[in-house]
Design a protein around this motif. Sequence first.
Motif, PDB file in Angstrom:
ATOM      1  N   TRP A 164       0.849  -1.185   0.000  1.00  0.00           N
ATOM      2  CA  TRP A 164       0.000   0.000   0.000  1.00  0.00           C
ATOM      3  C   TRP A 164       0.887   1.238   0.000  1.00  0.00           C
ATOM      4  O   TRP A 164       1.616   1.481   0.959  1.00  0.00           O
ATOM      5  N   THR A 165       0.816   2.028  -1.069  1.00  0.00           N
ATOM      6  CA  THR A 165       1.662   3.215  -1.155  1.00  0.00           C
ATOM      7  C   THR A 165       1.343   4.200  -0.037  1.00  0.00           C
ATOM      8  O   THR A 165       0.186   4.582   0.154  1.00  0.00           O
ATOM      9  N   GLY A 263       8.199  -0.377   5.751  1.00  0.00           N
ATOM     10  CA  GLY A 263       6.919  -0.706   5.146  1.00  0.00           C
ATOM     11  C   GLY A 263       6.110  -1.689   5.957  1.00  0.00           C
ATOM     12  O   GLY A 263       4.869  -1.649   5.946  1.00  0.00           O
ATOM     13  N   GLU A 264       6.787  -2.568   6.665  1.00  0.00           N
ATOM     14  CA  GLU A 264       6.084  -3.550   7.488  1.00  0.00           C
ATOM     15  C   GLU A 264       5.594  -2.924   8.789  1.00  0.00           C
ATOM     16  O   GLU A 264       4.599  -3.378   9.375  1.00  0.00           O
ATOM     17  N   GLU A 265       6.274  -1.866   9.261  1.00  0.00           N
ATOM     18  CA  GLU A 265       5.959  -1.276  10.557  1.00  0.00           C
ATOM     19  C   GLU A 265       4.938  -0.151  10.502  1.00  0.00           C
ATOM     20  O   GLU A 265       4.264   0.116  11.500  1.00  0.00           O
ATOM     21  N   ILE A 266       4.797   0.517   9.363  1.00  0.00           N
ATOM     22  CA  ILE A 266       3.984   1.726   9.326  1.00  0.00           C
ATOM     23  C   ILE A 266       2.492   1.446   9.422  1.00  0.00           C
ATOM     24  O   ILE A 266       1.717   2.277   9.902  1.00  0.00           O
ATOM     25  N   GLY A 277       2.388  -4.763   3.445  1.00  0.00           N
ATOM     26  CA  GLY A 277       2.863  -3.564   4.130  1.00  0.00           C
ATOM     27  C   GLY A 277       2.834  -2.329   3.262  1.00  0.00           C
ATOM     28  O   GLY A 277       2.203  -2.295   2.205  1.00  0.00           O
ATOM     29  N   GLY A 278       3.552  -1.302   3.693  1.00  0.00           N
ATOM     30  CA  GLY A 278       3.580  -0.035   2.987  1.00  0.00           C
ATOM     31  C   GLY A 278       4.684   0.024   1.949  1.00  0.00           C
ATOM     32  O   GLY A 278       5.630  -0.762   1.957  1.00  0.00           O
ATOM     33  N   SER A 279       4.566   0.989   1.032  1.00  0.00           N
ATOM     34  CA  SER A 279       5.597   1.223   0.015  1.00  0.00           C
ATOM     35  C   SER A 279       5.582   2.707  -0.335  1.00  0.00           C
ATOM     36  O   SER A 279       4.890   3.500   0.288  1.00  0.00           O
TER      37      SER A 279
END
Length: 342
Positions: A164-165, A263-266, A277-279
Amino acid sequence: MDKRIGLQTVKLEHSPKIMATTSIVGPKEGNGPLSEYFDIILKDDKNGMDSYEQAESSLMYHAIKETIRKAKLEEKDINYLFAGDLLNQLTSSSFVARELDIPFVGLYGACSTMAESLSMASMIVDGGFAKYAIATTSSHFSAAERQFRFPLEFGSQRSETSQWTVTGSGSMLIGLKGNFPEITYITTGKVKDYGIKDANNMGAAMAPAAVDTIYRHFEDTGFKPSDYDLIATGDLGRVGRELTEKLLLEYGYDIKGVYMDCGEEIFDNQVQKTSSGGSGCGCSAVVSCGYIYKNMIQGKFKRVLLVSTGALMSPTSSFQGETIPGIAHGITIEYNLGGEKK
């Protein structure tokens, strides 16, 4: 003084300092596990603008202005602005630069742009070519989604490996004054491509670049994982983080005890349904400007290796069936309240 050590690393002579940072995120990021570390959390994804692209530019603009204000400086004091984003022709960064009275260098490193801009700003200050420089980047879920994947109205189902951006922008001001976290080593990465074509599995596409840069950093500097309080990759997500840990073990480096991926933590991936996760450029930017920087100032982390990661794809290359090259740049940041380096 020869500042180069090993094959891809430089040791900065004057240890440029991160004098101030600002992190701005969207509502979804503000509802995630790291919310307390962000300076500004938007209530509206569009931030009062007419389009998502304009909203992204407004995030970067305000992040830069707030960072300059925190450092008690003015635009005229800043010698260079190093900025980049994900949109075609760096429109977010360029349209911000037109509103600022600062010389502008546009950069494209995809989601590695925070470490790339921080590298350039730090080296130019260390070399005496600037007194102050800004390093910044941004991304926006809705702007990136419709450029790289699907129209927002399409409502496509997301795969478990997708990311997810992040909607957000991070900005850092680099100078030589004061007692602040310092940039001491920079390991510039090489492009790595292991044949991944799936744009919904960017963690796997970027992991080899992260592994190569981290390995090269250890080999060049002589550092070990235990010399760091934290090693943080940019936006590999759960899939890429697992691959990075596994591949580095094959080189003899076990980083698991000190390793996290921004990205995994946000996000809380299960609750917020963000798959792996995030990107996005904003991912490592807001985590490094928020969570990492603030914990360093408080003395929790004394030495951090930030490795922002990027997938160097474009809509055109994807349509033509090209694979996804990856890049990663490593930055050592050190800060001891007592003044002595480890």
